[in-house]
Design a protein around this motif. Structure first.
Motif, short mmCIF file in Angstrom:
data_model
loop_
_atom_site.label_atom_id
_atom_site.label_comp_id
_atom_site.label_asym_id
_atom_site.label_seq_id
_atom_site.Cartn_x
_atom_site.Cartn_y
_atom_site.Cartn_z
N ARG A 43 60.95 -47.73 -34.17
CA ARG A 43 60.78 -49.15 -33.87
C ARG A 43 61.37 -49.96 -35.02
O ARG A 43 61.21 -49.59 -36.18
N HIS A 64 55.87 -45.84 -36.63
CA HIS A 64 57.04 -45.93 -35.77
C HIS A 64 58.28 -46.36 -36.56
O HIS A 64 59.40 -46.01 -36.21
N VAL A 70 55.27 -41.50 -32.11
CA VAL A 70 55.79 -41.71 -30.76
C VAL A 70 54.64 -42.21 -29.88
O VAL A 70 53.47 -41.94 -30.13
N ASP A 71 55.01 -42.95 -28.84
CA ASP A 71 54.06 -43.34 -27.81
C ASP A 71 54.40 -42.58 -26.54
O ASP A 71 55.55 -42.62 -26.09
N ASP A 116 44.23 -46.17 -29.36
CA ASP A 116 45.61 -46.30 -28.90
C ASP A 116 46.00 -44.99 -28.21
O ASP A 116 46.55 -44.09 -28.84
N HIS A 119 49.49 -43.29 -28.47
CA HIS A 119 50.08 -43.14 -29.81
C HIS A 119 49.79 -41.80 -30.49
O HIS A 119 48.64 -41.38 -30.59
ZN LIG Z 1 52.48 -46.08 -31.21
#
Ligand SMILES: [Zn+2]
Length: 129
Positions: A43, A64, A70-71, A116, A119
Motif C-alpha cells: 500500500r 502494508h 496482506v488482506d 481486522d 488482515h
Molecule cells: Zn490489512
C-alpha cells in the motif's frame, strides 16, 4: 487439498510482498475450505493516510507499506463476503499453512481493540521494517 487457486489478480497483488508471507498464502489456498482472494498487498503512504482519515485503519505504521501484510477476502459465489464465519475458516487455513511452511504470522482477527478479519501480517519482532 482444496479446489481453489490464486487468480491472476491475487497473484498481482502479492507482488512486493515478503516471500515468507507469500509462501503462507500460497499454502493456505491449497488447504482452505473457503475460497479467498487477495484484496490488497503493498500500500502506498498516500493510500494509508486516506484509510486512517476515513477510519478504516488506525495506524500510519501499517505493515502494508513495507510488504509485510496482506488482506484476504472470502470469495464465495463470485463475490467478496464479509461474514465472520468465513473468516474463521480462512483463519484455520492460514494458521495451518503458517505451521506447514514454518513462518510465524499474526491475524488481525486476533486483535482485541480493532478486529481486522481480512488482515494478515508478519510479526514486527522477527521482521522489522
Ligand atoms: Zn490489512
Amino acid at each position: 487439498m482444496s479446489e481453489f487457486y490464486l487468480g491472476a489478480r491475487s497473484l498481482l497483488r502479492l507482488r512486493g510482498i515478503h516471500p515468507d508471507l507469500v509462501r503462507v498464502v500460497k499454502r493456505a489456498i491449497e488447504i482452505t475450505d473457503v475460497d479467498f482472494t487477495v484484496l490488497e498487498g503493498v500500500r502506498s503512504a498516500a493510500r494509508q493516510r486516506q484509510l486512517v482519515a476515513s477510519g478504516a485503519s488506525r495506524t500510519l505504521r501499517s505493515r502494508h507499506l513495507t510488504g509485510h501484510a496482506v488482506d484476504l477476502g472470502a470469495y464465495v459465489g463470485g463475490h467478496v463476503r464479509w461474514d465472520w464465519p468465513l473468516y474463521y475458516s480462512i483463519e484455520s487455513a492460514m494458521k495451518q499453512a503458517a505451521k506447514d511452511v514454518g513462518v510465524n504470522i499474526e491475524w488481525g482477527g486476533d486483535w482485541t481493540s480493532f478486529k481486522d478479519g481480512p488482515h494478515w501480517q508478519l510479526p514486527w519482532a522477527q521482521y522489522p521494517a
